[in-house]
Design an enzyme around this catalytic site. Structure first.
Site, mmCIF file in Angstrom:
data_model
loop_
_atom_site.group_PDB
_atom_site.id
_atom_site.type_symbol
_atom_site.label_atom_id
_atom_site.label_comp_id
_atom_site.label_asym_id
_atom_site.label_seq_id
_atom_site.Cartn_x
_atom_site.Cartn_y
_atom_site.Cartn_z
ATOM 1 N N CYS A 267 52.799 -10.961 -50.797
ATOM 2 C CA CYS A 267 51.720 -10.741 -51.757
ATOM 3 C C CYS A 267 51.899 -9.417 -52.500
ATOM 4 O O CYS A 267 52.456 -8.461 -51.947
ATOM 5 C CB CYS A 267 50.371 -10.755 -51.043
ATOM 6 S SG CYS A 267 49.886 -12.399 -50.474
ATOM 7 N N CYS B 211 50.956 -14.462 -54.713
ATOM 8 C CA CYS B 211 49.637 -14.183 -54.150
ATOM 9 C C CYS B 211 49.297 -12.711 -54.352
ATOM 10 O O CYS B 211 50.179 -11.889 -54.618
ATOM 11 C CB CYS B 211 49.580 -14.554 -52.665
ATOM 12 S SG CYS B 211 50.804 -13.729 -51.627
#
Length: 305
Positions: free
Chosen positions: A121, A202
């Site tokens: 992420c 993400c």
């Protein structure tokens, strides 16, 4: 009586000769038709065409395997369970002996599954018209990854391949450009890889665009504009940070308030993303200046004595 017998024999010979002539004419006609049909097929057959793009990269197998092993052993050993030989075989079977204008996503699906891996992420960096700068930035800053920094992208970066229905099944002379046929091996591969890269993103994602493009920094028909932006998952991606980077010395054709950036923001807002945009993102601008430190845009202050 002898005269009648002679006439009968003459008629028989005549009929026989006429039959032979007709048979020969039919054979000649059949050969001519076959030649014409075969010639026509050769003219439109994919293996007879000369495409406009460069052909398959020489030593493709060794190159792909070498990059795969280097990526897994030297760069990301935590992905060491990947099988480079299977990955190569899957890539080869996606295009070898196939018409290079009839490649489908199904051809590449096994490869995508074999080579996919998670993207941490906050590390995804997308780009459009800033390829060199974006990749220099990820090489200097390990906190970000472009598609070309993933296993799939790393193996395929600046590599070309396409098949041929005739032996040896690979065309080393030329491959089709997207303008010649959209379903070519390269276009289908990068579309699928880009889609998968966007789906894996993400946290906060970054987008580096070129502020010196006269037609606008954001282009709807680009890979980012047509594929990646629509495959970002609003449930996984918390924000999109846009970095608008003009070339050193300009021109600065567009800023964060420009027409194409407004269009991009509108698309992102419709998909419920939080957005920020920054002109001349400082860390990237400093990297530009590393390569051209004497440029006027890189003079942070002027000595006055």
């Amino acid at each position: 009586m002898p005269f009648q017998q002679g006439s009968a024999r003459t008629r028989q010979r005549t009929v026989l000769l006429v039959g032979i002539v007709v048979l020969l004419a039919a054979l000649v006609l059949a050969v001519v038709l076959a030649s014409v049909l075969t010639h026509g097929k050769q003219e439109v057959s994919p293996q007879m065409l000369k495409w406009k793009d460069r052909g398959t990269t020489k030593n493709l197998q060794e190159l792909i395997l070498g990059r795969c092993y280097n990526y897994l052993l030297a760069r990301y050993p935590e992905l060491g369970d990947k099988d480079c030989l299977k990955i190569w075989e899957s890539l080869k079977h996606a295009f070898i002996y196939k018409n290079p204008c009839n490649i489908t996503s199904e051809d590449y699906q096994p490869l995508m599954e074999l080579a996919s891996h998670p993207i941490p992420c906050n590390k995804s960096l997308f780009w459009s018209k800033t390829s060199d700068l974006a990749h220099r930035y990820t090489k200097s800053n390990q906190n970000f990854l472009t598609l070309e920094d993933t296993l799939l992208g790393y193996m395929a970066d600046r590599v070309s391949w396409c098949g041929d229905p005739s032996a040896p099944g690979i065309n080393y002379e030329s491959c089709p450009k997207r303008s010649e046929c959209e379903s070519n091996p390269s276009s289908v591969f990068w579309k699928m890889a880009s889609k998968m890269f966007a789906e894996a993103a993400c946290g906060v994602v970054q987008v580096m665009l070129n502020g010196s493009v006269e037609a606008g920094a954001f282009k709807s028909s680009s890979i980012f504009g047509s594929i990646e932006i629509f495959n970002l998952n609003p449930d996984k991606v918390s924000a999109v940070h846009i970095w608008l980077m003009p070339n050193l010395g300009g021109p600065q054709s567009e800023s964060c308030s420009g027409h194409s950036i407004k269009r991009l923001k509108s698309i992102l807002e419709e998909r419920n993303f939080k957005i920020t945009c920054e002109d001349n993102y400082r860390p990237v601008q400093l990297l530009q200046c590393v390569h051209d430190p004497d440029h006027t845009d890189c003079r942070l202050c002027t000595n006055t004595t």
